[in-house]
Scaffold this motif. Structure first.
Motif, PDB file in Angstrom:
ATOM      1  N   ARG A  65       6.092 -11.847  -8.843  1.00 22.35           N
ATOM      2  CA  ARG A  65       5.922 -10.496  -8.318  1.00 22.35           C
ATOM      3  C   ARG A  65       6.582 -10.396  -6.953  1.00 22.35           C
ATOM      4  O   ARG A  65       6.718 -11.376  -6.235  1.00 22.35           O
ATOM      5  N   LYS A 101       7.704  -5.997 -10.409  1.00 26.11           N
ATOM      6  CA  LYS A 101       6.532  -5.306  -9.877  1.00 26.11           C
ATOM      7  C   LYS A 101       6.371  -5.641  -8.403  1.00 26.11           C
ATOM      8  O   LYS A 101       6.617  -6.768  -7.983  1.00 26.11           O
ATOM      9  N   GLN A 103       3.692  -5.652  -5.118  1.00 20.04           N
ATOM     10  CA  GLN A 103       2.276  -5.688  -4.756  1.00 20.04           C
ATOM     11  C   GLN A 103       2.166  -5.836  -3.248  1.00 20.04           C
ATOM     12  O   GLN A 103       3.092  -6.285  -2.581  1.00 20.04           O
ATOM     13  N   LEU A 122       1.421   4.051  -5.279  1.00 23.66           N
ATOM     14  CA  LEU A 122       0.908   2.730  -5.614  1.00 23.66           C
ATOM     15  C   LEU A 122      -0.532   2.892  -6.068  1.00 23.66           C
ATOM     16  O   LEU A 122      -1.238   3.795  -5.615  1.00 23.66           O
ATOM     17  N   GLU A 123      -0.957   2.027  -6.959  1.00 24.13           N
ATOM     18  CA  GLU A 123      -2.301   2.111  -7.527  1.00 24.13           C
ATOM     19  C   GLU A 123      -3.093   0.858  -7.183  1.00 24.13           C
ATOM     20  O   GLU A 123      -2.547  -0.242  -7.172  1.00 24.13           O
ATOM     21  N   ARG A 124      -4.388   1.048  -6.940  1.00 20.75           N
ATOM     22  CA  ARG A 124      -5.261  -0.107  -6.739  1.00 20.75           C
ATOM     23  C   ARG A 124      -5.262  -0.923  -8.021  1.00 20.75           C
ATOM     24  O   ARG A 124      -5.297  -0.385  -9.115  1.00 20.75           O
ATOM     25  N   GLN A 125      -5.249  -2.221  -7.852  1.00 16.07           N
ATOM     26  CA  GLN A 125      -5.188  -3.131  -8.987  1.00 16.07           C
ATOM     27  C   GLN A 125      -6.565  -3.737  -9.249  1.00 16.07           C
ATOM     28  O   GLN A 125      -7.302  -4.013  -8.306  1.00 16.07           O
ATOM     29  N   PRO A 126      -6.888  -3.974 -10.514  1.00 20.16           N
ATOM     30  CA  PRO A 126      -8.204  -4.524 -10.849  1.00 20.16           C
ATOM     31  C   PRO A 126      -8.245  -6.044 -10.692  1.00 20.16           C
ATOM     32  O   PRO A 126      -8.429  -6.783 -11.652  1.00 20.16           O
ATOM     33  N   VAL A 127      -8.035  -6.494  -9.451  1.00 21.78           N
ATOM     34  CA  VAL A 127      -8.064  -7.929  -9.169  1.00 21.78           C
ATOM     35  C   VAL A 127      -8.898  -8.182  -7.923  1.00 21.78           C
ATOM     36  O   VAL A 127      -9.113  -7.288  -7.115  1.00 21.78           O
TER      37      VAL A 127
END
Length: 140
Positions: A65, A101, A103, A122-127
């Motif tokens: 990434r 991608k 990040q 940008l989107e919040r990531q489910p991590v």
């Protein structure tokens, strides 16, 4: 103008990072800057107004990434589109290297930064991010 930084930009860029509250006592920003310039998979982009550094973005590719760090705009130049331009330049740098991608990490509670990146799409990531200092971490 946005371009790759040179070693001669180190003091001005680190001062900008400090002015924007991006440095932390446990990270040496001069070492971060030098390391980014010293590898083929990372760089520091700078925006200039004449001879002055008015913005920066550290960008790199970890093999999986792309990452953006230290996105900074001089306080007296914020809210004028320079942050958006720096992020676009960072993404262009990554695209040119085939990176799929991008990040970045934002500290919890930094509502201004969260809003800025969300406005850019940008989107919040489910991590969840885990970490540990590998040396010299006593008292951190």
């Amino acid at each position: 103008m946005i371009e790759a930084a040179s070693a001669a930009d180190a003091a001005a860029v680190v001062a900008l990072w400090r002015d924007c509250g991006l440095t932390r006592p446990w990270n040496d920003p001069h070492a971060d800057f030098a390391l980014a310039l010293g590898t083929a998979t990372s760089t520091v982009l700078v925006a200039r107004a004449g001879a002055d550094v008015t913005g920066s973005a550290m960008v790199g590719f970890d093999g999986h990434r792309g990452w953006v760090y230290y996105l900074a705009v001089a306080p007296d130049r914020q809210r004028g589109g320079l942050g958006r331009a720096l992020m676009a330049a960072a993404e262009a740098w990554l695209r040119a290297r085939g990176v799929p991608k991008v990040q970045l990490m934002v500290r919890e509670g930094n509502a201004a930064a969260l809003g800025f990146y969300e406005a850019l799409g940008l989107e919040r990531q489910p991590v969840v991010v885990f970490g540990r200092f590998l040396e010299g971490d006593e008292g951190r």
